[in-house]
Design a protein around this motif. Structure first.
Motif, PDB file in Angstrom:
ATOM      1  N   LYS A  94       0.704  -1.106   0.045  1.00 37.49           N
ATOM      2  CA  LYS A  94       0.079   0.065  -0.110  1.00 37.49           C
ATOM      3  C   LYS A  94       0.972   1.212   0.089  1.00 37.49           C
ATOM      4  N   ILE A  95       1.964   1.361   0.796  1.00 37.66           N
ATOM      5  CA  ILE A  95       2.980   2.276   0.919  1.00 37.66           C
ATOM      6  C   ILE A  95       3.464   2.658  -0.355  1.00 37.66           C
ATOM      7  N   LYS A  96       4.060   1.469  -1.079  1.00 39.28           N
ATOM      8  CA  LYS A  96       4.904   1.449  -2.248  1.00 39.28           C
ATOM      9  C   LYS A  96       3.857   2.302  -3.198  1.00 39.28           C
ATOM     10  N   ASP A  97       2.803   1.503  -3.217  1.00 33.86           N
ATOM     11  CA  ASP A  97       1.662   1.885  -4.404  1.00 33.86           C
ATOM     12  C   ASP A  97       1.381   3.327  -4.277  1.00 33.86           C
ATOM     13  N   ALA A  98       1.295   4.122  -2.943  1.00 34.42           N
ATOM     14  CA  ALA A  98       1.067   5.266  -2.927  1.00 34.42           C
ATOM     15  C   ALA A  98       2.178   6.142  -3.224  1.00 34.42           C
ATOM     16  N   LEU A  99       3.712   5.777  -2.991  1.00 30.73           N
ATOM     17  CA  LEU A  99       4.663   6.443  -3.315  1.00 30.73           C
ATOM     18  C   LEU A  99       5.044   6.639  -4.808  1.00 30.73           C
ATOM     19  N   GLU A 100       4.427   5.549  -5.532  1.00 33.77           N
ATOM     20  CA  GLU A 100       4.526   5.427  -6.979  1.00 33.77           C
ATOM     21  C   GLU A 100       3.431   6.059  -7.486  1.00 33.77           C
ATOM     22  N   SER A 101       2.264   6.449  -6.696  1.00 35.91           N
ATOM     23  CA  SER A 101       1.134   7.155  -7.575  1.00 35.91           C
ATOM     24  C   SER A 101       1.537   8.498  -8.250  1.00 35.91           C
ATOM     25  N   GLU A 102       0.539   8.811  -9.217  1.00 36.18           N
ATOM     26  CA  GLU A 102       0.965  10.035  -9.914  1.00 36.18           C
ATOM     27  C   GLU A 102       0.934  11.242  -9.424  1.00 36.18           C
ATOM     28  N   ILE A 103       0.103  11.187  -8.058  1.00 35.42           N
ATOM     29  CA  ILE A 103      -0.363  12.448  -7.490  1.00 35.42           C
ATOM     30  C   ILE A 103       0.992  12.862  -6.714  1.00 35.42           C
ATOM     31  N   ILE A 104       1.596  11.690  -5.963  1.00 36.94           N
ATOM     32  CA  ILE A 104       2.786  12.168  -5.284  1.00 36.94           C
ATOM     33  C   ILE A 104       4.072  12.198  -6.118  1.00 36.94           C
ATOM     34  N   SER A 105       4.127  11.681  -7.273  1.00 31.34           N
ATOM     35  CA  SER A 105       5.266  12.019  -8.304  1.00 31.34           C
ATOM     36  C   SER A 105       5.222  13.428  -8.905  1.00 31.34           C
ATOM     37  N   ASN A 106       3.770  14.009  -8.724  1.00 27.16           N
ATOM     38  CA  ASN A 106       3.844  15.354  -9.362  1.00 27.16           C
ATOM     39  C   ASN A 106       3.811  16.219  -8.347  1.00 27.16           C
ATOM     40  N   MET A 107       3.399  15.774  -6.983  1.00 30.03           N
ATOM     41  CA  MET A 107       3.537  16.958  -5.719  1.00 30.03           C
ATOM     42  C   MET A 107       4.882  16.968  -5.433  1.00 30.03           C
ATOM     43  N   LEU A 108       5.911  16.168  -5.467  1.00 27.86           N
ATOM     44  CA  LEU A 108       6.991  16.209  -4.910  1.00 27.86           C
ATOM     45  C   LEU A 108       7.848  17.301  -5.226  1.00 27.86           C
ATOM     46  N   PRO A 109       8.103  17.142  -6.806  1.00 31.92           N
ATOM     47  CA  PRO A 109       8.984  18.096  -7.514  1.00 31.92           C
ATOM     48  C   PRO A 109       8.280  19.647  -7.302  1.00 31.92           C
ATOM     49  N   GLN A 110       6.783  19.523  -7.184  1.00 29.07           N
ATOM     50  CA  GLN A 110       6.173  21.030  -7.082  1.00 29.07           C
ATOM     51  C   GLN A 110       6.479  21.679  -5.918  1.00 29.07           C
ATOM     52  N   VAL A 111       6.494  20.757  -4.736  1.00 28.51           N
ATOM     53  CA  VAL A 111       6.738  21.200  -3.278  1.00 28.51           C
ATOM     54  C   VAL A 111       8.213  21.676  -3.169  1.00 28.51           C
ATOM     55  N   THR A 112       9.151  20.700  -3.539  1.00 31.47           N
ATOM     56  CA  THR A 112      10.656  20.877  -3.166  1.00 31.47           C
ATOM     57  C   THR A 112      11.339  21.614  -4.416  1.00 31.47           C
ATOM     58  N   THR A 113      10.908  21.457  -5.752  1.00 31.42           N
ATOM     59  CA  THR A 113      11.371  22.129  -6.936  1.00 31.42           C
ATOM     60  C   THR A 113      12.935  21.527  -7.008  1.00 31.42           C
ATOM     61  N   HIS A 114      13.119  20.425  -6.652  1.00 31.40           N
ATOM     62  CA  HIS A 114      14.457  19.954  -6.416  1.00 31.40           C
ATOM     63  C   HIS A 114      14.417  18.329  -6.733  1.00 31.40           C
ATOM     64  N   TYR A 115      13.459  17.420  -5.853  1.00 32.41           N
ATOM     65  CA  TYR A 115      13.591  16.284  -5.825  1.00 32.41           C
ATOM     66  C   TYR A 115      12.447  15.782  -6.827  1.00 32.41           C
ATOM     67  N   GLU A 116      12.692  14.590  -7.508  1.00 27.60           N
ATOM     68  CA  GLU A 116      11.653  14.013  -8.432  1.00 27.60           C
ATOM     69  C   GLU A 116      11.008  12.805  -8.094  1.00 27.60           C
ATOM     70  N   ASN A 117      11.501  11.919  -7.498  1.00 26.46           N
ATOM     71  CA  ASN A 117      10.937  10.815  -6.977  1.00 26.46           C
ATOM     72  C   ASN A 117      11.290  10.315  -5.593  1.00 26.46           C
ATOM     73  N   ILE A 118      10.437   9.498  -5.171  1.00 23.41           N
ATOM     74  CA  ILE A 118      10.309   9.078  -3.442  1.00 23.41           C
ATOM     75  C   ILE A 118      10.191   7.861  -3.604  1.00 23.41           C
ATOM     76  N   SER A 119      10.940   6.711  -3.051  1.00 21.43           N
ATOM     77  CA  SER A 119      10.709   5.351  -2.970  1.00 21.43           C
ATOM     78  C   SER A 119      10.886   4.746  -1.485  1.00 21.43           C
ATOM     79  N   LEU A 120      10.589   3.577  -1.458  1.00 22.70           N
ATOM     80  CA  LEU A 120      11.064   2.831  -0.107  1.00 22.70           C
ATOM     81  C   LEU A 120      11.860   1.770  -0.321  1.00 22.70           C
ATOM     82  N   THR A 121      13.006   1.838   0.315  1.00 20.01           N
ATOM     83  CA  THR A 121      13.778   0.684   0.409  1.00 20.01           C
ATOM     84  C   THR A 121      13.999  -0.051   1.596  1.00 20.01           C
ATOM     85  N   ASP A 122      13.348  -1.436   1.960  1.00 15.04           N
ATOM     86  CA  ASP A 122      13.122  -2.033   3.159  1.00 15.04           C
ATOM     87  C   ASP A 122      12.587  -0.956   4.204  1.00 15.04           C
TER      88      ASP A 122
END
Length: 574
Positions: free
Chosen positions: A438-466
């Motif tokens: 569920k968390i991985k699905d949310a992190l890979e969603s289009e909403i978060i993918s679009n929201m992250l660069p809009q807010v940070t203006t630097h980072y493009e992706n976020i993922s969960l490793t372990d």
């Protein structure tokens, strides 16, 4: 770290910590449980063995304990027991009668208030002590009165001594004046013989000077005649009072200094004696009133102790009678709840009671011999029930049945616990997987993918490793804990807004931010706030806490267009 905020992992871990590894690693097929022979599984095996052994013991009881010869002895025992019970009831009735006699004696004893008597004895003792103390203090006062009897005279004498300045009284001209006069007169004769005019004149002048000095001192001596009489009287009285000669004022000062402390102590003691006398009189009156109330008559102080001792003696006599009756009652050995008020069909006879009791014991002894062969069985049962070997068989069998039920109950509960914990551990593992997906699905969603660069203006992706959250720009990956505090605020703001939109979609809920922009630079804060306003415009309730004036002013400026939908509260004024 992400699981900590976005999943129930912390709760699941606490639940799983209460499940042993033995249960987690076990295999369950219906009620058949296989696993390592330790902890709960080993305990379950032990309980199964205990139940098997208890079942075998019950089989032995059925075969050995229910014999016919022993039953005949039991019937004979029953007859004796019936006679014994009648005598026992008669004994209980006698116990009841004695207890009533004790109650009557105790009622009389309670009418003699020992507490009040002891209180009065203590008060009288304290009064006698106070009187003795008072008398001792009077003796001390008499000693002080004797040692300070001259204090006031001495004080007056010192005052008079200082007033008339007795130490400056002129004494009568002494013999030296006569000697000087004779010498000068001899010089005049000598100078006359030698016809020395100068010597004669000087000698005459010297003679005139001696005569003048003598006259002045003698006049002063005559003038101080009254003072000499006063000082003489003072010295004579000082001699009479202190048996020593008065030489000067210093002696009197020393004397008064030596007795002044005693005089002051005398004054204090006199005041204390007055107070103590008043207190003794009041106490005496109070005791007299209480004695009158206790004895219902007036008696003199000299008979107080005698009358109180009589009362105590009366109480002691009643107590002795009560004690004798209690001993008689104790020998009957009947508890109060077992007393029987009604007269019984048989009269209690101690000898018969003992005889029947002895016969009953003999029957019990015969039964006991038959039970010798059951010792091994009984011993085995006691090992399971933890009972003392002297326990009755009926109670022992009941305890064995209770033990069987106890073991069976524990076995069922433990089996249910093992199965339940095993299933819970499996469900938790499934929930781990579901929540990770569920968390991985949310992190890979289009909403978060679009929201992250809009807010940070630097980072493009976020993922969960372990269990680590990684943010990425065009070139590198960064663990979230390694980036700056301001960047963390921006990443978590993007996550909150994105996850809120992703999970709740059109549902309008609320978000709470506590100084969420505190570490962000001033140029980036308006952009972050715009994202919150955008979420608020979609119907979400946004609650922000801050002590940063810049953030507060920025919010005031940005949210004016929300009009009545914006509220500002100063917590210091609430």
């Amino acid at each position: 770290m992400l699981r900590r905020f976005l999943s129930h992992k912390e709760i699941f871990d606490k639940i799983k910590d209460n499940i042993s590894k033995t249960i987690i690693d076990s295999e369950i097929d219906g009620y058949k449980i296989e696993g390592a022979k330790r902890a709960e599984i080993q305990r379950r095996e032990d309980l199964m063995e205990d139940m098997r052994l208890i079942d075998e013991l019950f089989q032995e009881i059925e075969n050995k304990y229910m014999g016919g010869e022993r039953r005949n002895l039991e019937d004979e025992k029953k007859k004796l027991k019936n006679r014994f019970d009648k005598l026992e009831k008669a004994k209980r009735h006698i116990s009841y009668k004695i207890s009533k006699e004790i109650e009557s004696l105790e009622k009389k004893a309670t009418q003699v208030d020992e507490k009040s008597i002891n209180y009065l004895l203590k008060q009288i003792s304290n009064l006698n002590i106070a009187i003795k103390k008072y008398e001792n203090k009077k003796e001390d006062l008499n000693i002080l009165l004797e040692s300070t009897k001259n204090y006031k005279w001495l004080k007056s004498a010192i005052s008079e001594y200082e007033k008339y300045n007795f130490e400056e009284i002129t004494e009568k001209p002494n013999i030296w004046y006569t000697i000087f006069f004779a010498l000068i007169f001899a010089l005049i004769i000598a100078f006359t013989v030698l016809k020395s005019q100068v010597g004669i004149i000087i000698s005459l002048l010297g003679l005139a000077g001696i005569v003048l000095m003598y006259k002045r001192r003698y006049d002063k001596f005559l003038a101080d005649a009254g003072k000499r009489d006063e000082i003489l009287n003072l010295k004579n009285e000082f001699k009479e009072r202190f048996n020593e000669k008065l030489k000067n004022l210093a002696i009197m000062n020393e004397k008064i200094k030596n007795i002044e402390d005693d005089y002051n102590k005398r004054e204090v003691i006199q005041g204390q004696l007055k107070d103590e006398k008043s207190e003794i009189d009041n106490t005496n009156l109070k005791i007299a009133e209480e004695m009158k109330g206790l004895l219902e008559k007036e008696i003199g102080m000299e008979k107080w102790l005698e009358e109180l001792e009589k009362k105590l003696e009366e109480r002691r006599r009643l107590k002795e009678q009560i004690s004798d009756k209690n001993v008689e009652l104790a020998r009957l050995d009947v508890e109060e709840p077992d007393y029987i008020k009604e007269k019984q069909e048989v009269v209690y006879n101690k000898d018969e009671y003992i005889e029947v009791k002895e016969d009953l014991e003999k029957i019990k002894e015969s039964i006991s011999k038959k039970e010798e062969e059951l010792k091994t069985l009984k011993h085995s049962i006691c090992k399971h029930t933890k009972d003392n070997f002297s326990i009755e068989w009926t109670e022992l069998i009941k305890n064995l049945a209770d033990k069987h039920n106890e073991v069976l109950s524990e076995y069922k509960n433990l089996t249910a616990e093992i199965i339940g914990k095993k299933y819970v551990s499996e469900i938790i593992e499934e929930l781990y997987k579901e929540e990770d997906e569920k968390i991985k699905d949310a992190l890979e969603s289009e909403i978060i993918s679009n929201m992250l660069p809009q807010v940070t203006t630097h980072y493009e992706n976020i993922s969960l490793t372990d269990d680590r959250m990684i943010v990425s720009d065009t070139y590198n990956d960064f663990p979230v804990e390694s980036i700056s505090d301001g960047a963390k605020e921006q990443v978590f703001l993007a996550l909150r807004i994105g996850l809120a939109k992703h999970w709740f979609k059109k549902d309008e809920l609320f978000l709470i931010f506590d100084d969420a922009f505190l570490h962000s630079d001033y140029n980036r804060r308006p952009l972050l706030l715009d994202k919150l306003i955008e979420l608020a415009n979609s119907g979400w309730q946004i609650i922000c806490f801050t002590f940063d004036d810049n953030i507060r002013n920025l919010i005031d400026k940005k949210v004016k267009k929300l009009k009545d939908e914006y509220r500002f509260y100063n917590l210091n004024e609430i």
